[in-house]
Scaffold this active site. Structure first.
Site, PDB file in Angstrom:
ATOM      1  N   LYS A   1       9.329  -3.612  -4.272  1.00  0.00           N
ATOM      2  CA  LYS A   1       8.906  -4.986  -3.906  1.00  0.00           C
ATOM      3  C   LYS A   1       7.657  -5.359  -4.700  1.00  0.00           C
ATOM      4  CE  LYS A   1       6.320  -5.590  -0.075  1.00  0.00           C
ATOM      5  NZ  LYS A   1       5.047  -6.303  -0.303  1.00  0.00           N
ATOM      6  N   ASN A   2       6.683  -4.429  -4.757  1.00  0.00           N
ATOM      7  CA  ASN A   2       5.382  -4.755  -5.360  1.00  0.00           C
ATOM      8  C   ASN A   2       5.388  -4.713  -6.873  1.00  0.00           C
ATOM      9  OD1 ASN A   2       4.543  -5.190  -2.813  1.00  0.00           O
ATOM     10  ND2 ASN A   2       3.328  -3.307  -2.634  1.00  0.00           N
TER      11      ASN A   2
ATOM     12  N   ARG B   1       1.092 -13.520   0.359  1.00  0.00           N
ATOM     13  CA  ARG B   1      -0.062 -13.642  -0.529  1.00  0.00           C
ATOM     14  C   ARG B   1       0.292 -13.302  -1.961  1.00  0.00           C
ATOM     15  NH1 ARG B   1      -4.525 -12.239   0.542  1.00  0.00           N
ATOM     16  NH2 ARG B   1      -5.192 -11.361  -1.416  1.00  0.00           N
TER      17      ARG B   1
ATOM     18  N   CYS C   1      -4.812 -11.989   6.445  1.00  0.00           N
ATOM     19  CA  CYS C   1      -3.602 -11.530   7.138  1.00  0.00           C
ATOM     20  C   CYS C   1      -4.048 -10.429   8.102  1.00  0.00           C
ATOM     21  CB  CYS C   1      -2.570 -11.024   6.138  1.00  0.00           C
ATOM     22  SG  CYS C   1      -3.056  -9.472   5.433  1.00  0.00           S
TER      23      CYS C   1
ATOM     24  N   ARG D   1      -8.881 -10.231   2.902  1.00  0.00           N
ATOM     25  CA  ARG D   1      -8.196 -10.216   1.595  1.00  0.00           C
ATOM     26  C   ARG D   1      -8.646 -11.380   0.700  1.00  0.00           C
ATOM     27  NH1 ARG D   1      -2.160  -8.284   2.468  1.00  0.00           N
ATOM     28  NH2 ARG D   1      -2.414  -7.595   0.318  1.00  0.00           N
TER      29      ARG D   1
ATOM     30  N   ASP E   1      -0.492   2.051   1.441  1.00  0.00           N
ATOM     31  CA  ASP E   1       0.760   1.516   1.990  1.00  0.00           C
ATOM     32  C   ASP E   1       1.603   2.574   2.685  1.00  0.00           C
ATOM     33  OD1 ASP E   1       1.394  -0.950  -0.637  1.00  0.00           O
ATOM     34  OD2 ASP E   1       0.003  -0.877   1.040  1.00  0.00           O
TER      35      ASP E   1
ATOM     36  N   ARG F   1      10.441  -8.005   5.367  1.00  0.00           N
ATOM     37  CA  ARG F   1       9.743  -8.439   4.141  1.00  0.00           C
ATOM     38  C   ARG F   1       9.785  -7.339   3.086  1.00  0.00           C
ATOM     39  NH1 ARG F   1       3.876 -10.569   4.916  1.00  0.00           N
ATOM     40  NH2 ARG F   1       4.199 -10.499   2.669  1.00  0.00           N
TER      41      ARG F   1
HETATM   42  C1  EPZ Z   1      -1.313  -5.086  -3.432  1.00  0.00           C
HETATM   43  O1  EPZ Z   1      -1.999  -6.048  -2.646  1.00  0.00           O
HETATM   44  C2  EPZ Z   1      -0.030  -4.790  -2.675  1.00  0.00           C
HETATM   45  N1  EPZ Z   1       0.770  -6.003  -2.571  1.00  0.00           N
HETATM   46  C3  EPZ Z   1      -0.360  -4.263  -1.277  1.00  0.00           C
HETATM   47  O2  EPZ Z   1       0.859  -3.924  -0.638  1.00  0.00           O
HETATM   48  C4  EPZ Z   1      -1.197  -2.990  -1.429  1.00  0.00           C
HETATM   49  O3  EPZ Z   1      -1.578  -2.529  -0.146  1.00  0.00           O
HETATM   50  C5  EPZ Z   1      -2.450  -3.303  -2.259  1.00  0.00           C
HETATM   51  O4  EPZ Z   1      -2.071  -3.864  -3.531  1.00  0.00           O
HETATM   52  C6  EPZ Z   1      -3.291  -2.050  -2.517  1.00  0.00           C
HETATM   53  O5  EPZ Z   1      -2.517  -1.092  -3.172  1.00  0.00           O
HETATM   54  C7  EPZ Z   1       1.502  -6.406  -3.634  1.00  0.00           C
HETATM   55  O6  EPZ Z   1       1.488  -5.793  -4.687  1.00  0.00           O
HETATM   56  C8  EPZ Z   1       2.348  -7.626  -3.437  1.00  0.00           C
HETATM   57  P1  EPZ Z   1      -5.770  -5.412  -3.738  1.00  0.00           P
HETATM   58  P2  EPZ Z   1      -3.332  -6.776  -3.235  1.00  0.00           P
HETATM   59  O7  EPZ Z   1      -6.168  -6.663  -4.422  1.00  0.00           O
HETATM   60  O8  EPZ Z   1      -3.187  -6.990  -4.684  1.00  0.00           O
HETATM   61  C9  EPZ Z   1     -10.030  -6.286  -1.901  1.00  0.00           C
HETATM   62  C10 EPZ Z   1       2.464  -3.951   1.077  1.00  0.00           C
HETATM   63  O9  EPZ Z   1       2.446  -3.467   2.216  1.00  0.00           O
HETATM   64  N2  EPZ Z   1     -10.065  -7.437  -2.819  1.00  0.00           N
HETATM   65  O10 EPZ Z   1      -5.638  -4.150  -4.555  1.00  0.00           O
HETATM   66  O11 EPZ Z   1      -3.616  -7.941  -2.383  1.00  0.00           O
HETATM   67  C11 EPZ Z   1      -9.002  -6.500  -0.786  1.00  0.00           C
HETATM   68  O12 EPZ Z   1      -9.589  -7.243   0.257  1.00  0.00           O
HETATM   69  C12 EPZ Z   1       1.238  -4.659   0.549  1.00  0.00           C
HETATM   70  O13 EPZ Z   1       3.432  -3.871   0.283  1.00  0.00           O
HETATM   71  C13 EPZ Z   1     -11.247  -8.185  -2.908  1.00  0.00           C
HETATM   72  O14 EPZ Z   1     -12.236  -7.898  -2.240  1.00  0.00           O
HETATM   73  O15 EPZ Z   1      -4.409  -5.637  -2.962  1.00  0.00           O
HETATM   74  C14 EPZ Z   1      -8.662  -5.100  -0.368  1.00  0.00           C
HETATM   75  O16 EPZ Z   1      -9.636  -4.632   0.553  1.00  0.00           O
HETATM   76  C15 EPZ Z   1       0.122  -4.724   1.583  1.00  0.00           C
HETATM   77  N3  EPZ Z   1     -11.284  -9.242  -3.754  1.00  0.00           N
HETATM   78  C16 EPZ Z   1      -8.775  -4.311  -1.677  1.00  0.00           C
HETATM   79  O17 EPZ Z   1      -9.531  -5.136  -2.586  1.00  0.00           O
HETATM   80  C17 EPZ Z   1     -10.207  -9.595  -4.529  1.00  0.00           C
HETATM   81  O18 EPZ Z   1     -10.311 -10.582  -5.304  1.00  0.00           O
HETATM   82  C18 EPZ Z   1      -7.441  -3.982  -2.312  1.00  0.00           C
HETATM   83  O19 EPZ Z   1      -6.767  -5.192  -2.498  1.00  0.00           O
HETATM   84  C19 EPZ Z   1      -9.024  -8.827  -4.433  1.00  0.00           C
HETATM   85  C20 EPZ Z   1      -8.976  -7.750  -3.575  1.00  0.00           C
END
Ligand code: EPZ
Length: 417
Positions: free
Chosen positions: A22-23, A92, A116, A121, A303, A396
């Site tokens: 998915k990701n 998102r 969420c 996030r 995850d 999802r």
């Molecule tokens: C991706 O989300 C995945 N989703 C998530 O999978 C996964 O948990 C996550 O990466 C971490 O591996 C998809 O790929 C669609 P991040 P993403 O930006 O990109 C903080 C699932 O269950 N952050 O790496 O949103 C954020 O708050 C989903 O399949 C900022 O502070 O994750 C978090 O604490 C859930 N500012 C951390 O970084 C930003 O601008 C990691 O978020 C961006 C992120």
């Protein structure tokens, strides 16, 4: 709203075929916006999130044909660069259209995703990076309004954010000059996206390391690409087999994408066999507790944290699980406790004391991976019935999960309301 009913206590046995990630599929679909020619993606999973991304891209004028597991995407006729709030708030990952829209069209209007269940996030890292590339960004009525012809830049990410790395990678493909992303995310899905972008004609090197270099090009063409296997679905099915003291083999898997997870599973005493794209996990003699800290790739994947917690609820001994990636990713704990789990929370740590068994109960899904954890706990529960409500969270990210678990011997069914 559908519910999933489970009567547990039955060891799972057999083979399950894992689907496309998915990701990986979601950013790959967004990346097709960069191309003026048709692209074809194979091994695309049939998931609600994929259908939502389809809706968002089609709304911009992209022509999409999704038949079986192959998807043709033609962005030559894209006339709108807007992603509406009612769709972005549902998923998102829709925010990943910002980078490609800016890169190709020099403008975009994308709703802020909002928070969420697992955290606020924010998207500050995305926006700071795009401004470094020369985009002029304002926030108007909950929308990110971005425009500008992009120029290559050196960008250091405050955190190796997966989504920010993907958005910046896609935008930088069309920026004039060279972009270097340092402290970039290293997930396999980033490597898959970079490979696809290079097949479209981009010039990216270093994907999979924390330093990615992109030399901007004037246009991107079409390509055909297969989505990598879903490592989180792989881990989820292996855990279903292990948690029920069974013996499950996952086919079409990529063990190299799960090194930390498989290492931890091995530490619990579970027997693991890896042969090519086949991973087999057996726990016929039970398993011990283990301490886990989630980290960005190649560390233990956040995850798989909730699903692993469900298994450790019935391990011999106490486990400490530290969640360092998201600020609120223990939503499953209260529901697991309703099933007899013995878990204490202390900040970003959960202390899980193994109990003899769990018992079935009505529980509420809150987010995708917490819901999967509740299904696993239901499979483990030796007494009673577990009714998981709000299963749209599960749909999802997992295709027909009840059918595939039932094929492994689970007593599980979906009740449509
Ligand atoms: C991706 O989300 C995945 N989703 C998530 O999978 C996964 O948990 C996550 O990466 C971490 O591996 C998809 O790929 C669609 P991040 P993403 O930006 O990109 C903080 C699932 O269950 N952050 O790496 O949103 C954020 O708050 C989903 O399949 C900022 O502070 O994750 C978090 O604490 C859930 N500012 C951390 O970084 C930003 O601008 C990691 O978020 C961006 C992120």
């Amino acid at each position: 709203m559908d519910r999933i009913l489970i009567r547990g206590g039955r060891p799972l046995h057999g083979t399950v075929y894992v689907r496309g990630a998915k990701n990986a599929a979601l950013p790959l679909m967004a990346a097709a916006l960069l191309s003026g020619e048709p692209c074809v993606l194979h091994n695309v999973p049939c998931l609600h999130d994929v259908f939502t991304m389809d809706k968002i891209l089609s709304g911009m004028g992209m022509r999409i044909d999704f038949t079986g597991r192959s998807m043709t995407l033609d962005a030559s006729g894209v006339g709108s660069q807007e992603a509406p709030y009612d769709l972005v708030r549902k998923m998102r990952a829709s925010f990943f259209v910002l980078g490609p829209l800016l890169g190709r069209f020099g403008k975009a209007r994308v709703s802020l995703p909002g928070g969420c269940a697992i955290g606020t996030r924010p998207v500050d890292i995305h926006l700071k990076g795009l401004e470094a590339l020369g985009a002029c960004i304002t926030i108007e009525e909950g929308y990110v309004v971005a425009e500008g012809r992009l120029k290559g830049a050196d960008i250091a990410l405050d955190f190796p954010s997966v989504g920010a790395t993907e958005n910046l990678l896609m935008a930088a493909c069309r920026a004039k000059g060279v972009t270097r992303l340092t402290n970039a995310a290293r997930e396999p899905e980033i490597v898959d996206l970079a490979e696809f972008l290079n097949e479209l004609g981009a010039q990216i090197s270093g994907a999979g390391t924390d330093l990615i270099t992109v030399v901007g090009v004037d246009a991107l063409g079409g390509a055909e690409h297969a989505v990598i296997p879903d490592r989180i679905e792989t881990g989820t099915f292996l855990l279903a087999g292990v948690a029920t003291h069974g013996d499950v083999t996952v086919q079409n898997a990529s063990a190299e994408h799960l090194t930390s997870f498989l290492q931890k599973l091995h530490e619990t005493g579970v027997e693991i066999e890896i042969a090519g794209q086949r991973i087999r996990a057996r726990a016929t003699n039970g398993f011990k507790s283990v301490d886990i800290t989630t980290q960005p790739f190649p560390g233990f994947p956040t995850d798989l944290q909730a699903q692993t917690m469900a298994m450790l609820c019935v391990a011999e001994g106490a486990s400490v699980i530290r969640e360092t990636v998201f600020e609120n990713r223990f939503m499953q704990v209260a529901e697991l406790a309703r099933m007899g789990a013995d878990i204490d929370l202390d900040g970003n740590a959960a202390i899980v004391r193994g109990v003899k068994s769990l018992s079935g109960a009505p529980v509420m899904a809150s987010d995708l991976r917490a819901s999967a954890a509740l299904v696993l706990a239901g499979l483990v529960a030796e007494k009673g019935e577990t009714a998981v409500a709000r299963v749209y969270h599960i749909d999802r990210g997992y295709e027909r999960i009840e059918e595939r678990l039932s094929a492994l011997g689970a007593d599980i069914q979906r009740v449509r309301h």
